[in-house]
Design an enzyme around this catalytic site. Structure first.
Site, PDB file in Angstrom:
ATOM      1  CG  ASP A  20      -2.060   0.977   1.113  1.00 25.68           C
ATOM      2  OD1 ASP A  20      -2.432   1.335  -0.019  1.00 25.68           O
ATOM      3  OD2 ASP A  20      -2.579   1.403   2.165  1.00 25.68           O
ATOM      4  CG  ASN A  68      -8.085  -1.930  -4.925  1.00 27.70           C
ATOM      5  OD1 ASN A  68      -7.136  -2.697  -4.769  1.00 27.70           O
ATOM      6  ND2 ASN A  68      -8.335  -0.958  -4.050  1.00 27.70           N
TER       7      ASN A  68
HETATM    8  C1  IPE Z   1      -5.417  -2.679  -0.105  1.00 26.52           C
HETATM    9  O1  IPE Z   1      -5.121  -1.336  -0.273  1.00 26.52           O
HETATM   10  C2  IPE Z   1      -5.424  -3.375  -1.441  1.00 26.52           C
HETATM   11  C3  IPE Z   1      -4.141  -3.515  -2.107  1.00 26.52           C
HETATM   12  C4  IPE Z   1      -2.973  -3.171  -1.630  1.00 26.52           C
HETATM   13  C5  IPE Z   1      -4.203  -4.122  -3.388  1.00 26.52           C
HETATM   14  P1  IPE Z   1      -6.258  -0.224  -0.376  1.00 26.52           P
HETATM   15  O2  IPE Z   1      -5.542   1.058  -0.519  1.00 26.52           O
HETATM   16  O3  IPE Z   1      -7.217  -0.576  -1.429  1.00 26.52           O
HETATM   17  O4  IPE Z   1      -6.973  -0.339   1.035  1.00 26.52           O
HETATM   18  P2  IPE Z   1      -7.872   0.713   1.814  1.00 26.52           P
HETATM   19  O5  IPE Z   1      -8.937   1.163   0.875  1.00 26.52           O
HETATM   20  O6  IPE Z   1      -6.986   1.861   2.199  1.00 26.52           O
HETATM   21  O7  IPE Z   1      -8.359  -0.012   3.017  1.00 26.52           O
HETATM   22  C1  IPE Z   2      -1.784   0.169  -3.311  1.00 28.38           C
HETATM   23  O1  IPE Z   2      -1.516   1.534  -3.348  1.00 28.38           O
HETATM   24  C2  IPE Z   2      -1.932  -0.406  -4.699  1.00 28.38           C
HETATM   25  C3  IPE Z   2      -3.315  -0.762  -5.051  1.00 28.38           C
HETATM   26  C4  IPE Z   2      -4.344  -0.759  -4.249  1.00 28.38           C
HETATM   27  C5  IPE Z   2      -3.531  -1.165  -6.420  1.00 28.38           C
HETATM   28  P1  IPE Z   2      -2.685   2.583  -3.317  1.00 28.38           P
HETATM   29  O2  IPE Z   2      -3.095   2.885  -4.725  1.00 28.38           O
HETATM   30  O3  IPE Z   2      -3.796   2.153  -2.428  1.00 28.38           O
HETATM   31  O4  IPE Z   2      -1.939   3.831  -2.693  1.00 28.38           O
HETATM   32  P2  IPE Z   2      -2.527   4.843  -1.622  1.00 28.38           P
HETATM   33  O5  IPE Z   2      -2.974   4.041  -0.440  1.00 28.38           O
HETATM   34  O6  IPE Z   2      -3.658   5.559  -2.276  1.00 28.38           O
HETATM   35  O7  IPE Z   2      -1.386   5.709  -1.287  1.00 28.38           O
HETATM   36 MG    MG Z   3      -4.152   2.402  -0.448  1.00 31.57          MG
END
Ligand code: IPE
Ligand code: IPE
Ligand code: MG
Length: 250
Positions: A20, A68
């Site tokens: 993340d 997502n």
């Molecule tokens: C979790 O991250 C999913 C992945 C890393 C693929 P998210 O960024 O989607 O999670 P939330 O929404 O902050 O809980």
């Molecule tokens: C995790 O990074 C990757 C995916 C969920 C695909 P994020 O896209 O959630 O990055 P932040 O949390 O918005 O920084």
């Molecule tokens: Mg995230």
């Protein structure tokens, strides 16, 4: 960079990572979120190499969750394009390194070309035995438990060990439970990742955004794991001395 290795008995068999922080990493640099995902891919490549070199049996990476799908369409499309090109670009090295790649999650709604690349990669690397790399795409822990429950009930399985039998219907059938679950990017939540499989995982939350995670930080994670005392609900006599009433051994 050479890194010291962890003794094998203290090594987690199954490491799972919620990668993340790509979006915030990019925003902090005035880049687009998609550029953040591209930077995240480089960190992923390094992490895969690192855990394979350490001798970890299974590495599961959360790359796209069921939730997502609710992101802006252009971000989702850019992610799918990145997955297609990453599978194509990385497959030869994974095969060379003896890594078997599989995907877990509901792939039915993915673009056809992505589905095709996923299947090809699974087939091309299936015989590899050095490490199992599991990429969670379109994955949700609740989805997994539900799909398993439906099939488990339909199978009328009266096995003597129902938990073990149920585990065999999850998308992670045959894999060990998660020993070490790492989440980068500062949030302290599971976000619907491997819910059943992480029942007794050690949870490590680190602040670093995924694109900035270094091999040294992953090594620190393994050292942190090696210092955990895993009790699984039992009582284990402390190193400080015998419990009251306990007879010290000669
Ligand atoms: C979790 O991250 C999913 C992945 C890393 C693929 P998210 O960024 O989607 O999670 P939330 O929404 O902050 O809980
Ligand atoms: C995790 O990074 C990757 C995916 C969920 C695909 P994020 O896209 O959630 O990055 P932040 O949390 O918005 O920084
Ligand atoms: Mg995230």
């Amino acid at each position: 960079m050479p890194v010291s290795s962890t003794p094998s008995e203290a090594l987690p068999a199954h490491v799972a990572i919620i990668m993340d922080g790509n979006g915030r990493w990019a925003e902090a640099r005035g880049l687009t979120r998609s550029e953040g995902h591209r930077a995240g891919l480089e960190a992923t490549r390094q992490a895969v190499r690192f855990f394979a070199e350490q001798g970890v049996d299974t590495l599961t990476l959360f790359a796209f969750s069921s939730e997502n799908w609710s992101r802006p369409r252009d971000e989702v499309e850019a992610l799918f394009e990145l997955f297609v090109s990453a599978i194509e670009a990385e497959l030869p090295e994974l095969v060379e390194r003896g890594i078997a790649l599989t995907f877990i999650g509901d792939r039915a709604s993915f673009p056809q070309d992505l589905q095709a690349r996923m299947t090809e990669a699974e087939q091309a690397s299936a015989r590899n035995e050095r490490m199992r790399l599991v990429v969670a795409l379109g994955y949700g822990g609740r989805w997994d438990i539900l799909q398993a429950a439906r099939r488990w009930v339909a199978g009328g399985d009266e096995a003597p060990d129902p938990e073990a039998s149920f585990s065999g219907y999850l998308s992670t059938a045959g894999l060990p439970d998660v020993d070490l679950l790492i989440r980068t990017g500062g949030e302290r939540r599971i976000s619907n990742f491997l819910l059943w499989q992480s029942a007794y995982a050690e949870l490590l939350f680190i602040e670093t955004f995924w694109p900035d995670v270094s091999t040294a930080e992953l090594q620190e994670g393994l050292s942190w794991y090696a210092r955990r005392q895993r009790r699984f609900g039992r009582v284990i006599a402390s190193a400080a001395g015998p419990e009251p009433g306990e007879v010290p051994s000669a």
